[in-house]
Scaffold this motif. Sequence first.
Motif, PDB file in Angstrom:
ATOM      1  N   UNK A   5      25.626  20.248 -46.086  1.00 34.58           N
ATOM      2  CA  UNK A   5      26.838  19.899 -46.828  1.00 34.58           C
ATOM      3  C   UNK A   5      27.579  18.712 -46.206  1.00 34.58           C
ATOM      4  N   UNK A   6      26.869  17.867 -45.478  1.00 31.32           N
ATOM      5  CA  UNK A   6      27.513  16.720 -44.838  1.00 31.32           C
ATOM      6  C   UNK A   6      26.570  15.519 -44.860  1.00 31.32           C
ATOM      7  N   UNK A   7      27.085  14.365 -44.399  1.00 26.68           N
ATOM      8  CA  UNK A   7      26.257  13.193 -44.184  1.00 26.68           C
ATOM      9  C   UNK A   7      26.346  12.794 -42.714  1.00 26.68           C
ATOM     10  N   UNK A   8      25.218  12.397 -42.142  1.00 25.21           N
ATOM     11  CA  UNK A   8      25.159  11.929 -40.764  1.00 25.21           C
ATOM     12  C   UNK A   8      24.789  10.449 -40.732  1.00 25.21           C
ATOM     13  N   UNK A   9      25.307   9.727 -39.737  1.00 26.88           N
ATOM     14  CA  UNK A   9      24.991   8.316 -39.585  1.00 26.88           C
ATOM     15  C   UNK A   9      23.713   8.175 -38.764  1.00 26.88           C
ATOM     16  N   UNK A  10      22.690   7.605 -39.384  1.00 24.98           N
ATOM     17  CA  UNK A  10      21.379   7.468 -38.761  1.00 24.98           C
ATOM     18  C   UNK A  10      20.954   6.001 -38.756  1.00 24.98           C
TER      19      UNK A  10
END
Length: 287
Positions: free
Chosen positions: A158-163
Amino acid sequence: MRSLVLISTTLGISSLRGQTESEVYLSSFISKDGVFEVSVPMNISRNPGYDNQPYFLSDEDLLYARTRNGQTDIARYSLAGQKTTWLSDTPGGSEYSPVKIPGKDAISSIRLDTTGLQRLYSYPLEGGQTDLVNADLKIGYHLWYNSEVLVCTVLIEDRMDLVVLNLKDKSQYTFQKSVGRSLHRIPDSDRISYTAIEEGKVLVKSLNPESGATTVLTELPSGVQDLCWVDAKHIICGQGHELKSFNTSGKGSWKSFYALEDPTSKITRLAYNGPSGVLAMVVETQD
């Protein structure tokens, strides 16, 4: 600096009525020492549904996601010719978030298939075979740091991660969890900016994807998710029907410098092209 020609079809935002939907507008935009001048916006999409995510392909061409036949394709608008053409046409899939690929006559775009599969593809500017950029990650938003390094937000539960992905050596590194959707290259620097969601606040941070050096620049105004860089120091954003600016080199606050006629309208995404002196803004309107 070339001025945007506003023709007789220009309408004030307040003249739009109907259900909530987004449209893409263009304005001449003059920036000098942190003082901004904005012309009356011109609606270039004039299309029911989702018209959003503007990106300047060049000084003369704007790309954006545009609704067509129940799906979203990438449209290409010529500023000089004031004409819209289609860059993508994918049966069974919609495209979003177009970005130019460095060193190639192609763009990358998020494709969401009717099956629910969401992946990043490349699209030749002159048409032809599309190619999968990454087969493993569910990428939400992205930008190219260079031709080999891709900075993206990846959907995790339920989130976004910076990759940060290195397409040459296939490495990837997660720099931060729970980030927002606004990714930009900071002008005249080796850094990018991203938004991080921390303790209910949306922070603007800068990052060098190679060294990992990170700095907090400011906090976005309440309810704001998107921003746009005008130059190496100044950020602008839309809050409600107003445009606001912030000087990252000082300790000041966000300042309003322009407002649409309709106070119920909402400015969301922005894109700016300095050489042409044109600002693209997405405006949501409703009854």
